[in-house]
Design a protein around this motif. Structure first.
Motif, PDB file in Angstrom:
ATOM      1  N   LYS A  13     -38.491  21.390   7.004  1.00 28.14           N
ATOM      2  CA  LYS A  13     -36.830  21.650   7.261  1.00 28.14           C
ATOM      3  C   LYS A  13     -36.325  22.140   6.021  1.00 28.14           C
ATOM      4  O   LYS A  13     -36.905  22.216   4.835  1.00 28.14           O
ATOM      5  CB  LYS A  13     -35.988  20.546   7.515  1.00 28.14           C
ATOM      6  CG  LYS A  13     -36.202  19.134   6.325  1.00 28.14           C
ATOM      7  CD  LYS A  13     -35.490  18.142   6.643  1.00 28.14           C
ATOM      8  CE  LYS A  13     -35.556  17.031   5.749  1.00 28.14           C
ATOM      9  NZ  LYS A  13     -35.106  15.696   6.062  1.00 28.14           N
ATOM     10  N   ASN A  14     -34.975  23.052   6.332  1.00 26.24           N
ATOM     11  CA  ASN A  14     -34.702  23.728   5.147  1.00 26.24           C
ATOM     12  C   ASN A  14     -33.320  23.230   4.831  1.00 26.24           C
ATOM     13  O   ASN A  14     -32.200  23.949   4.036  1.00 26.24           O
ATOM     14  CB  ASN A  14     -34.589  25.348   5.305  1.00 26.24           C
ATOM     15  CG  ASN A  14     -33.534  25.890   5.916  1.00 26.24           C
ATOM     16  OD1 ASN A  14     -32.811  25.215   6.767  1.00 26.24           O
ATOM     17  ND2 ASN A  14     -32.949  27.163   5.604  1.00 26.24           N
ATOM     18  N   ALA A  15     -32.601  22.049   4.983  1.00 22.66           N
ATOM     19  CA  ALA A  15     -31.405  21.509   5.117  1.00 22.66           C
ATOM     20  C   ALA A  15     -31.331  21.416   3.131  1.00 22.66           C
ATOM     21  O   ALA A  15     -32.095  21.054   2.485  1.00 22.66           O
ATOM     22  CB  ALA A  15     -31.524  19.909   5.088  1.00 22.66           C
ATOM     23  N   ASN A  16     -30.230  22.015   2.697  1.00 17.83           N
ATOM     24  CA  ASN A  16     -29.910  22.167   1.276  1.00 17.83           C
ATOM     25  C   ASN A  16     -30.890  22.636   0.329  1.00 17.83           C
ATOM     26  O   ASN A  16     -31.010  22.462  -0.664  1.00 17.83           O
ATOM     27  CB  ASN A  16     -29.391  20.890   0.951  1.00 17.83           C
ATOM     28  CG  ASN A  16     -28.540  19.993   1.699  1.00 17.83           C
ATOM     29  OD1 ASN A  16     -27.505  20.974   1.905  1.00 17.83           O
ATOM     30  ND2 ASN A  16     -28.481  18.999   1.937  1.00 17.83           N
ATOM     31  N   SER A  17     -31.847  23.685   0.882  1.00 12.99           N
ATOM     32  CA  SER A  17     -32.930  24.092   0.030  1.00 12.99           C
ATOM     33  C   SER A  17     -32.856  25.647   0.016  1.00 12.99           C
ATOM     34  O   SER A  17     -33.744  26.308  -0.428  1.00 12.99           O
ATOM     35  CB  SER A  17     -34.370  23.933   0.864  1.00 12.99           C
ATOM     36  OG  SER A  17     -34.515  24.164   2.005  1.00 12.99           O
ATOM     37  N   GLY A  18     -31.891  26.285   0.505  1.00 12.34           N
ATOM     38  CA  GLY A  18     -31.870  27.800   0.246  1.00 12.34           C
ATOM     39  C   GLY A  18     -33.032  28.358   0.901  1.00 12.34           C
ATOM     40  O   GLY A  18     -33.127  28.465   2.009  1.00 12.34           O
ATOM     41  N   SER A  20     -36.097  28.302   1.290  1.00 11.91           N
ATOM     42  CA  SER A  20     -37.546  27.606   1.405  1.00 11.91           C
ATOM     43  C   SER A  20     -37.408  26.322   2.434  1.00 11.91           C
ATOM     44  O   SER A  20     -36.278  26.103   2.680  1.00 11.91           O
ATOM     45  CB  SER A  20     -38.031  27.052   0.030  1.00 11.91           C
ATOM     46  OG  SER A  20     -36.958  25.920  -0.295  1.00 11.91           O
ATOM     47  N   LYS A  21     -38.345  25.684   2.817  1.00  6.33           N
ATOM     48  CA  LYS A  21     -38.566  24.722   3.812  1.00  6.33           C
ATOM     49  C   LYS A  21     -39.272  23.665   3.157  1.00  6.33           C
ATOM     50  O   LYS A  21     -40.055  23.867   2.366  1.00  6.33           O
ATOM     51  CB  LYS A  21     -39.053  25.041   5.270  1.00  6.33           C
ATOM     52  CG  LYS A  21     -38.225  26.041   5.802  1.00  6.33           C
ATOM     53  CD  LYS A  21     -38.696  26.083   7.409  1.00  6.33           C
ATOM     54  CE  LYS A  21     -40.054  26.689   7.212  1.00  6.33           C
ATOM     55  NZ  LYS A  21     -40.303  27.063   9.104  1.00  6.33           N
ATOM     56  N   TYR A  96     -46.491  30.740   1.189  1.00  7.36           N
ATOM     57  CA  TYR A  96     -47.030  30.265  -0.253  1.00  7.36           C
ATOM     58  C   TYR A  96     -46.265  28.738  -0.342  1.00  7.36           C
ATOM     59  O   TYR A  96     -45.098  28.412   0.248  1.00  7.36           O
ATOM     60  CB  TYR A  96     -46.207  30.968  -1.279  1.00  7.36           C
ATOM     61  CG  TYR A  96     -47.180  32.307  -1.471  1.00  7.36           C
ATOM     62  CD1 TYR A  96     -48.171  32.261  -2.421  1.00  7.36           C
ATOM     63  CD2 TYR A  96     -46.535  33.524  -0.899  1.00  7.36           C
ATOM     64  CE1 TYR A  96     -48.840  33.537  -2.425  1.00  7.36           C
ATOM     65  CE2 TYR A  96     -47.342  34.734  -1.154  1.00  7.36           C
ATOM     66  CZ  TYR A  96     -48.636  34.717  -1.994  1.00  7.36           C
ATOM     67  OH  TYR A  96     -49.238  35.803  -1.984  1.00  7.36           O
ATOM     68  N   TYR A  97     -46.966  27.821  -0.817  1.00  6.88           N
ATOM     69  CA  TYR A  97     -46.573  26.439  -0.905  1.00  6.88           C
ATOM     70  C   TYR A  97     -46.609  25.960  -2.347  1.00  6.88           C
ATOM     71  O   TYR A  97     -47.447  26.273  -3.147  1.00  6.88           O
ATOM     72  CB  TYR A  97     -47.583  25.731  -0.115  1.00  6.88           C
ATOM     73  CG  TYR A  97     -47.326  26.013   1.550  1.00  6.88           C
ATOM     74  CD1 TYR A  97     -46.498  25.159   2.463  1.00  6.88           C
ATOM     75  CD2 TYR A  97     -48.068  27.010   2.012  1.00  6.88           C
ATOM     76  CE1 TYR A  97     -46.330  25.571   3.683  1.00  6.88           C
ATOM     77  CE2 TYR A  97     -48.068  27.316   3.632  1.00  6.88           C
ATOM     78  CZ  TYR A  97     -47.135  26.798   4.129  1.00  6.88           C
ATOM     79  OH  TYR A  97     -46.973  26.870   5.464  1.00  6.88           O
ATOM     80  N   LEU A  98     -45.564  24.953  -2.463  1.00  6.14           N
ATOM     81  CA  LEU A  98     -45.845  24.111  -3.810  1.00  6.14           C
ATOM     82  C   LEU A  98     -45.992  22.760  -3.368  1.00  6.14           C
ATOM     83  O   LEU A  98     -45.321  22.304  -2.333  1.00  6.14           O
ATOM     84  CB  LEU A  98     -44.337  24.232  -4.315  1.00  6.14           C
ATOM     85  CG  LEU A  98     -44.183  25.666  -5.128  1.00  6.14           C
ATOM     86  CD1 LEU A  98     -42.575  25.646  -5.667  1.00  6.14           C
ATOM     87  CD2 LEU A  98     -45.052  25.924  -6.216  1.00  6.14           C
TER      88      LEU A  98
END
Length: 239
Positions: A13-18, A20-21, A96-98
């Protein structure tokens, strides 16, 4: 859903994350925090664009990967435990993932932190300051200093320590960024970052982190932001 060996516990999800998800994933019995970056998108299907554009975007993504592998490597090098390490940075398909450690719990409110005794507050401020000292010592600007990116946890001794997270907006000091690459939470934004966003010929550096940190430290210590005329200005950087 499986991403490079990590099994997602739920849809990202992308809640409060600008831009990114995020969500949580497991691998080999351990739980991790997982973030999918919305940009850049690695081109896979040649049919939807010209050959020239296809190659341009692949070249850009290759340069992006090289830069950020070095970037995250420097963060890990600087970490003494309070900078959250990047376990993995990779591409899966076109995204891309972190992957980082999962940090349990929720940070206390500003009002609660301000009510702590002087010794505990000072220890907390020193811990947060050390995070930024370590980050700046390897030439990295965080560029998105705000309460959500500094996770505060109680220790068994009753003191409070901090972990610095979310380096997506960060950059190497000296990098020349265009206005689309600059950003941050408006409440904690430094004046020079705002000017850069709006096209002025300024180049924010680690001093922008210090401005934002000053606002945050005032909140930790007093429970509120420093005074400014809210009838005349909407945000501290304007004042």
């Amino acid at each position: 859903m499986n991403i490079n060996g990590y099994t997602l516990k739920a849809e990202l999800k992308n809640a409060n994350s600008g831009f990114s998800k995020w969500g949580f994933a497991t691998k080999n019995g351990k739980e991790y925090f997982s973030k999918e970056l919305i940009n850049p998108v690695y081109p896979i299907d040649k049919r939807v664009m010209s050959e020239e554009l296809f190659q341009q975007r692949r070249t850009f993504c290759s340069q992006y990967e090289t830069k950020f592998k070095k970037f995250f490597g420097q963060i890990n090098k600087a970490s003494h435990g309070n900078l959250v390490r990047i376990d993995e940075f990779f591409r899966c398909g076109s995204r891309y993932y972190l992957i980082t450690e999962k940090i349990e719990g929720k940070s206390p409110s500003m009002e609660y932190l301000a009510s702590l005794d002087e010794e505990k507050k000072l220890l907390l401020l020193k811990t947060v300051a050390r995070c930024f000292y370590d980050l700046h010592s390897v030439g990295i600007v965080h560029s998105d200093v705000k309460p959500n990116n500094i996770l505060i946890k109680a220790t068994k001794s009753g003191n409070y320590v901090a972990k610095l997270i979310d380096f997506d907006s960060g950059f190497f000091k000296g990098d020349v960024l265009d206005n689309k690459e600059l950003g941050g939470e408006l409440t904690y934004l430094a004046p020079e970052t705002f000017l850069g966003i709006y096209g002025e010929d300024v180049h924010p550096d680690e001093k922008s982190d210090i401005f934002s940190l000053g606002l945050l430290f005032h909140e930790y210590y007093c429970g509120v932001l420093p005074y400014y005329d809210e009838n005349e200005y909407e945000y501290p950087y304007e004042a």
